[in-house]
Design a protein around this motif. Structure first.
Motif: not given
Length: 310
Positions: A34-35, A46-48, A86-88, A164-166
């Motif tokens: 999260v941002k 973000f989640d991949q 992620f960086l994008t 356990h969902n990051p």
């Protein structure tokens, strides 16, 4: 270093086995984050899933623990591609401060980045801006390595989302951090409970009186009027003094303004005595001395630390 405008909380799910695995072989299989925009409070996610190099099917234990199955990973991109995405999404490493709950996540990032030939410079930039928030929380609030769930309970907060969902783990870690940051009185009261009073009852309105009594009690057993110690006894006393410094150190660095100048002065003098004692011990130890002699000033410092009870 550029001005920090956002916090990025991230978390990995990794390969796992009921039989155990080396940490190096526990490849990342999902990255969530999260941002948090410091100025606006806006939160984006973000989640991949991540396809590991290992072609082995996930164990039943790992599937049950993480909620991830082989079908998720077959469709997933490699670590390198996910990290580029992620960086994008981050949109600027230099303006970010990165957090996770325990250092295993930054370790996972370093190991998998090296395995996928990701330039070390990028990882170094993230590492310089990284904070192990669990370590800070343990040092400043909980005393022990609390889980995300137990840290939330300390603030009276429920866990939001799937465990356990990051991405949800990251979001809940952000919630703990915002409470720690914005509720200094509540955080310091939790610190008092875990570090100093344990299960003892105390009144918040008389907190400084209770604290003074507690410090005085601990100091009364420390040294007395002795100035000569056998090295074995001196080592034990040094350990007791260090434990007291660790117990009360948060009084000095509090953000709440709860604590009186008198109590802060007591802890400051205790800390000064510890460093003097440590220096004296190390000097005597270097000369293989059998006894240690404290100078008169040091003895008087600790024997006069106690405040008179009013």
């Amino acid at each position: 270093m550029a001005e920090v405008t956002q916090f990025v909380f991230f978390d990995f799910e990794m390969l796992c086995s009921e039989k155990g695995m080396t940490f190096e072989s526990m490849e990342a299989i999902r990255l969530g984050a999260v941002k948090y925009n410091i100025k606006t409070g806006q939160i984006t996610t973000f989640d991949q899933y991540i396809k590991p190099k290992s072609n082995q099917s996930l164990s039943s234990f790992c599937k049950e623990l993480t909620g991830i199955d082989d079908a998720h990973l077959k469709k997933a991109s490699s670590f390198k591609v996910v990290f580029e995405d992620f960086l994008t999404w981050v949109g600027g490493v230099k303006k970010s401060r990165f957090f996770s709950w325990s250092p295993s996540d930054i370790s996972r990032l370093r190991i998998d980045a090296a395995e996928h030939s990701i330039p070390d410079g990028t990882i170094t930039k993230i590492n310089k801006r990284y904070v192990d928030f669990q370590a800070i929380f343990s040092k400043r609030v909980s005393k022990t390595n609390a889980s995300v769930e137990s840290a939330l309970r300390m603030y009276g907060l429920p866990f939001i989302g799937e465990k356990h969902n990051p991405m949800y783990d990251s979001y809940n870690t952000l919630r703990i951090y915002l409470n720690f940051l914005n509720e200094p009185i509540e955080s310091d009261l939790l610190m008092l409970k875990h570090f100093i009073f344990d299960d003892e009852a105390y009144s918040v309105t008389r907190i400084n009186q209770h604290l003074t009594e507690k410090i005085n009690h601990d100091l009364s057993t420390l040294i007395g009027e002795r100035d000569v110690f056998h090295m074995k006894d001196a080592r034990k006393m040094l350990k007791r003094t260090r434990n007291l410094v660790n117990k009360y150190n948060n009084i000095l660095i509090n953000r709440s303004g709860l604590f009186s100048k008198e109590n802060m002065s007591l802890v400051d003098k205790l800390t000064s005595f510890y460093h003097e004692f440590l220096g004296c011990f190390e000097e005597h130890h270097s000369y293989s001395s059998k006894v240690i002699i404290l100078d008169d000033f040091a003895v008087k410092r600790v024997s006069h630390l106690q405040l008179k009870q009013g």
